[in-house]
Write a protein that holds these residues in place. Structure first.
Motif, PDB file in Angstrom:
ATOM      1  N   PHE A  75       0.836  -1.195   0.000  1.00 33.93           N
ATOM      2  CA  PHE A  75       0.000   0.000   0.000  1.00 33.93           C
ATOM      3  C   PHE A  75       0.875   1.252   0.000  1.00 33.93           C
ATOM      4  N   THR A  76       0.352   2.289  -0.651  1.00 31.29           N
ATOM      5  CA  THR A  76       1.002   3.596  -0.650  1.00 31.29           C
ATOM      6  C   THR A  76       0.024   4.609  -0.046  1.00 31.29           C
ATOM      7  N   TYR A  77       0.550   5.583   0.665  1.00 27.48           N
ATOM      8  CA  TYR A  77      -0.311   6.610   1.258  1.00 27.48           C
ATOM      9  C   TYR A  77      -0.414   7.757   0.265  1.00 27.48           C
ATOM     10  N   SER A  78      -1.607   7.909  -0.328  1.00 27.36           N
ATOM     11  CA  SER A  78      -1.825   8.863  -1.413  1.00 27.36           C
ATOM     12  C   SER A  78      -2.216  10.230  -0.877  1.00 27.36           C
ATOM     13  N   ILE A  79      -1.584  11.260  -1.434  1.00 26.97           N
ATOM     14  CA  ILE A  79      -1.869  12.634  -1.050  1.00 26.97           C
ATOM     15  C   ILE A  79      -2.211  13.429  -2.302  1.00 26.97           C
ATOM     16  N   GLY A  80      -3.334  14.124  -2.282  1.00 25.00           N
ATOM     17  CA  GLY A  80      -3.722  14.988  -3.388  1.00 25.00           C
ATOM     18  C   GLY A  80      -3.916  16.412  -2.914  1.00 25.00           C
ATOM     19  N   GLY A  81      -3.678  17.351  -3.807  1.00 24.24           N
ATOM     20  CA  GLY A  81      -3.874  18.759  -3.484  1.00 24.24           C
ATOM     21  C   GLY A  81      -4.926  19.391  -4.361  1.00 24.24           C
ATOM     22  N   PHE A  82      -4.731  20.662  -4.685  1.00 18.93           N
ATOM     23  CA  PHE A  82      -5.641  21.401  -5.563  1.00 18.93           C
ATOM     24  C   PHE A  82      -4.828  22.061  -6.680  1.00 18.93           C
ATOM     25  N   GLY A  83      -5.463  22.217  -7.850  1.00 18.84           N
ATOM     26  CA  GLY A  83      -4.838  22.947  -8.938  1.00 18.84           C
ATOM     27  C   GLY A  83      -4.051  22.068  -9.888  1.00 18.84           C
ATOM     28  N   CYS A  84      -3.648  22.675 -11.003  1.00 17.58           N
ATOM     29  CA  CYS A  84      -2.844  21.971 -12.002  1.00 17.58           C
ATOM     30  C   CYS A  84      -2.117  22.998 -12.859  1.00 17.58           C
ATOM     31  N   ASN A  85      -1.017  22.555 -13.480  1.00 15.65           N
ATOM     32  CA  ASN A  85      -0.278  23.439 -14.372  1.00 15.65           C
ATOM     33  C   ASN A  85      -0.596  23.170 -15.837  1.00 15.65           C
ATOM     34  N   MET A  86      -1.531  22.265 -16.106  1.00 22.93           N
ATOM     35  CA  MET A  86      -2.085  22.082 -17.446  1.00 22.93           C
ATOM     36  C   MET A  86      -3.570  22.402 -17.390  1.00 22.93           C
ATOM     37  N   THR A  87      -4.170  22.536 -18.565  1.00 26.19           N
ATOM     38  CA  THR A  87      -5.583  22.905 -18.645  1.00 26.19           C
ATOM     39  C   THR A  87      -6.364  21.873 -19.465  1.00 26.19           C
ATOM     40  N   CYS A  88      -6.102  20.600 -19.203  1.00 26.91           N
ATOM     41  CA  CYS A  88      -6.666  19.520 -20.015  1.00 26.91           C
ATOM     42  C   CYS A  88      -8.192  19.559 -20.036  1.00 26.91           C
ATOM     43  N   LEU A  89      -8.755  19.555 -21.221  1.00 22.09           N
ATOM     44  CA  LEU A  89     -10.199  19.641 -21.388  1.00 22.09           C
ATOM     45  C   LEU A  89     -10.890  18.353 -20.957  1.00 22.09           C
ATOM     46  N   HIS A  90     -10.136  17.259 -20.883  1.00 20.12           N
ATOM     47  CA  HIS A  90     -10.710  15.960 -20.540  1.00 20.12           C
ATOM     48  C   HIS A  90     -10.354  15.539 -19.112  1.00 20.12           C
ATOM     49  N   CYS A  91      -9.951  16.472 -18.282  1.00 22.64           N
ATOM     50  CA  CYS A  91      -9.418  16.156 -16.953  1.00 22.64           C
ATOM     51  C   CYS A  91     -10.364  15.239 -16.167  1.00 22.64           C
ATOM     52  N   GLN A  92      -9.819  14.122 -15.690  1.00 25.82           N
ATOM     53  CA  GLN A  92     -10.604  13.147 -14.944  1.00 25.82           C
ATOM     54  C   GLN A  92     -10.750  13.539 -13.471  1.00 25.82           C
ATOM     55  N   ASN A  93      -9.943  14.491 -13.012  1.00 26.23           N
ATOM     56  CA  ASN A  93      -9.995  14.951 -11.624  1.00 26.23           C
ATOM     57  C   ASN A  93     -10.249  16.465 -11.561  1.00 26.23           C
ATOM     58  N   TYR A  94     -11.083  16.960 -12.473  1.00 27.34           N
ATOM     59  CA  TYR A  94     -11.267  18.407 -12.584  1.00 27.34           C
ATOM     60  C   TYR A  94     -11.825  19.024 -11.312  1.00 27.34           C
ATOM     61  N   MET A  95     -12.496  18.216 -10.462  1.00 25.54           N
ATOM     62  CA  MET A  95     -13.097  18.745  -9.233  1.00 25.54           C
ATOM     63  C   MET A  95     -12.040  19.268  -8.264  1.00 25.54           C
ATOM     64  N   ILE A  96     -10.810  18.753  -8.367  1.00 23.65           N
ATOM     65  CA  ILE A  96      -9.744  19.270  -7.508  1.00 23.65           C
ATOM     66  C   ILE A  96      -8.662  19.986  -8.313  1.00 23.65           C
ATOM     67  N   SER A  97      -8.660  19.798  -9.622  1.00 27.77           N
ATOM     68  CA  SER A  97      -7.622  20.416 -10.450  1.00 27.77           C
ATOM     69  C   SER A  97      -8.046  21.755 -11.041  1.00 27.77           C
ATOM     70  N   HIS A  98      -9.328  21.920 -11.330  1.00 28.48           N
ATOM     71  CA  HIS A  98      -9.785  23.119 -12.039  1.00 28.48           C
ATOM     72  C   HIS A  98     -10.969  23.829 -11.391  1.00 28.48           C
ATOM     73  N   GLU A  99     -11.930  23.085 -10.895  1.00 29.08           N
ATOM     74  CA  GLU A  99     -13.131  23.691 -10.333  1.00 29.08           C
ATOM     75  C   GLU A  99     -13.258  23.264  -8.875  1.00 29.08           C
ATOM     76  N   TYR A 100     -12.781  24.111  -7.976  1.00 29.89           N
ATOM     77  CA  TYR A 100     -12.711  23.717  -6.574  1.00 29.89           C
ATOM     78  C   TYR A 100     -12.755  24.949  -5.677  1.00 29.89           C
ATOM     79  N   ASP A 101     -13.013  24.693  -4.422  1.00 29.56           N
ATOM     80  CA  ASP A 101     -12.909  25.714  -3.378  1.00 29.56           C
ATOM     81  C   ASP A 101     -12.071  25.106  -2.261  1.00 29.56           C
ATOM     82  N   LYS A 102     -10.786  25.349  -2.319  1.00 30.99           N
ATOM     83  CA  LYS A 102      -9.892  24.684  -1.367  1.00 30.99           C
ATOM     84  C   LYS A 102     -10.118  25.182   0.059  1.00 30.99           C
ATOM     85  N   ASN A 103     -10.713  26.352   0.197  1.00 32.81           N
ATOM     86  CA  ASN A 103     -10.955  26.877   1.542  1.00 32.81           C
ATOM     87  C   ASN A 103     -12.031  26.083   2.273  1.00 32.81           C
ATOM     88  N   SER A 104     -13.036  25.585   1.539  1.00 27.97           N
ATOM     89  CA  SER A 104     -14.102  24.820   2.181  1.00 27.97           C
ATOM     90  C   SER A 104     -13.853  23.317   2.111  1.00 27.97           C
TER      91      SER A 104
END
Length: 290
Positions: A75-104
Motif C-alpha cells: 500500500f502507498t499513502y496517497s496525497i492529493g492537493g488542488f490545482g494543475c499546471n495544465m488545462t486539459c479539457l478531458h481532466c478526470q480529476n477536474y473537481m480538484i484540479s480546475h473547479e474547486y474551493d480549497k478553503n471549504s
C-alpha cells in the motif's frame, strides 16, 4: 509559505515575478497567481498559498497509481492537493484540479502527520497523486524527505511538466514516477492541454536516464489520440528512447469535464494498442479502466 528564491525571479523593471516551478514559467503580477492558481505574487515575493492544504488522503494499493512494478502488493499513502499546471479539457480529476474551493474542501495537515499516517496504515511509500504534485513542490519536498528518513519510498504521479529547476529538486527525493504521456501530437498538447509536448518528452527521458523507476500512462481518447499511427509513435518512443522494460499503461477515457461530447474509448483500440506495444518488444503492457 514563502517559496525559495531559487524557484522564482524578480523583475528589476516591474513588480512581476517569473515563477520557475513548472514549465509554464508564469509571469505573475503583484496580487495575482499563475496558471496553477496556487502561487501568488505578494509585494514582489512568491508565496505558496496551498502549503499544508490537501484535498485527499488515502491508503491505496500501489497498483492503482498505476505502478505495477514498484513495491507490488504493498500500500502507498496517497496525497492529493488542488490545482494543475495544465488545462486539459478531458481532466478526470477536474473537481480538484480546475473547479474547486480549497478553503471549504481542503484539509490542513503537516508533513509529520502525513508520515505518521502512512506508517500507521503500514504503507511502504507515499504517493503524490490525484492532481499535479509539481505545483506543491515546497510541501511535497519537506514531507518526502521526512518520509525517506522513516524508510518510506516516494512516488510522483505527474504530467511531467517540470521546469529544469523543479526536476532537479524532485529527482533528489522521488523514487518512482508514473508519467502521463497524453499524446505524441504537439497540436493535441497545445489545444487540449495548454502545454508543450517536447518539454514532457525531454523530462521523461531525463527521469529514465537518472535511473528512477518509471512507468508511462496513455489515456486513449476516441477521435483525438487513438490513431494507429500515433500509438505506433508512442510505442516507438517508449521502446527506442526509454527501453522495452518500461511498463506502459493504456487507459480508457470517458466523457468528462469539457469533453462531454466524446464516447467511451472503444475497447478494440485498447487491445490494438496492446498488440502494437508487444510487437515493438515492450514487455509489460497494461490496460486500465476497462
Amino acid at each position: 509559505m514563502l517559496v525559495s528564491s531559487d524557484l522564482y525571479k524578480k523583475s528589476s523593471k516591474t513588480q512581476k515575478i517569473r515563477c520557475e516551478i513548472c514549465a509554464n514559467y508564469c509571469k505573475i503580477a503583484d496580487g495575482s497567481t499563475g496558471v496553477c492558481k496556487q502561487h501568488k505574487n505578494i509585494n514582489g515575493e512568491l508565496f505558496d498559498e496551498s502549503y499544508g492544504i490537501v484535498s485527499s488522503l488515502n491508503p491505496d494499493p500501489v497498483e492503482k497509481k498505476p505502478l505495477n512494478h514498484f513495491l507490488p502488493g504493498t500500500f502507498t499513502y496517497s496525497i492529493g492537493g488542488f490545482g494543475c499546471n495544465m488545462t486539459c479539457l478531458h481532466c478526470q480529476n477536474y473537481m480538484i484540479s480546475h473547479e474547486y474551493d480549497k478553503n471549504s474542501r481542503g484539509v490542513k495537515i503537516t508533513p509529520e502527520e502525513i508520515v505518521e499516517n502512512a506508517l500507521r496504515y503500514n504503507c511502504k511509500s507515499i504517493a503524490w497523486t490525484y492532481n499535479e504534485p509539481t505545483i506543491h513542490l515546497p510541501f511535497s519536498k519537506k514531507t518526502s524527505l521526512l518520509a525517506r528518513q522513516k524508510d518510506l519510498k516516494v512516488i510522483y504521479v505527474t504530467n511531467g511538466y517540470f521546469s529544469d529547476k523543479s526536476l532537479n529538486e524532485v529527482l533528489g527525493f522521488v523514487d518512482a514516477f508514473n508519467i502521463d504521456l497524453k499524446s505524441m501530437s504537439k497540436d493535441f498538447y497545445k489545444k487540449i492541454c495548454g502545454a508543450d509536448l517536447d518539454v514532457v518528452l525531454d523530462n521523461i527521458k531525463r527521469v529514465y536516464d537518472e535511473g528512477k523507476h518509471l512507468e508511462i500512462t496513455n489515456l486513449i481518447i476516441n477521435g483525438h489520440n487513438d490513431s494507429v499511427d500515433e500509438i505506433n509513435q508512442l510505442c516507438d518512443f517508449v521502446a527506442g528512447e526509454l527501453g522495452v522494460d518500461v511498463p506502459l499503461h493504456f487507459s480508457r477515457a470517458f466523457p468528462y469535464y469539457r469533453m462531454n461530447d466524446i464516447s467511451p474509448t472503444r475497447p478494440e483500440i485498447l487491445f490494438k494498442a496492446r498488440d502494437i506495444a508487444h510487437d515493438k518488444g515492450i514487455k509489460n503492457v497494461y490496460l486500465g479502466n476497462i
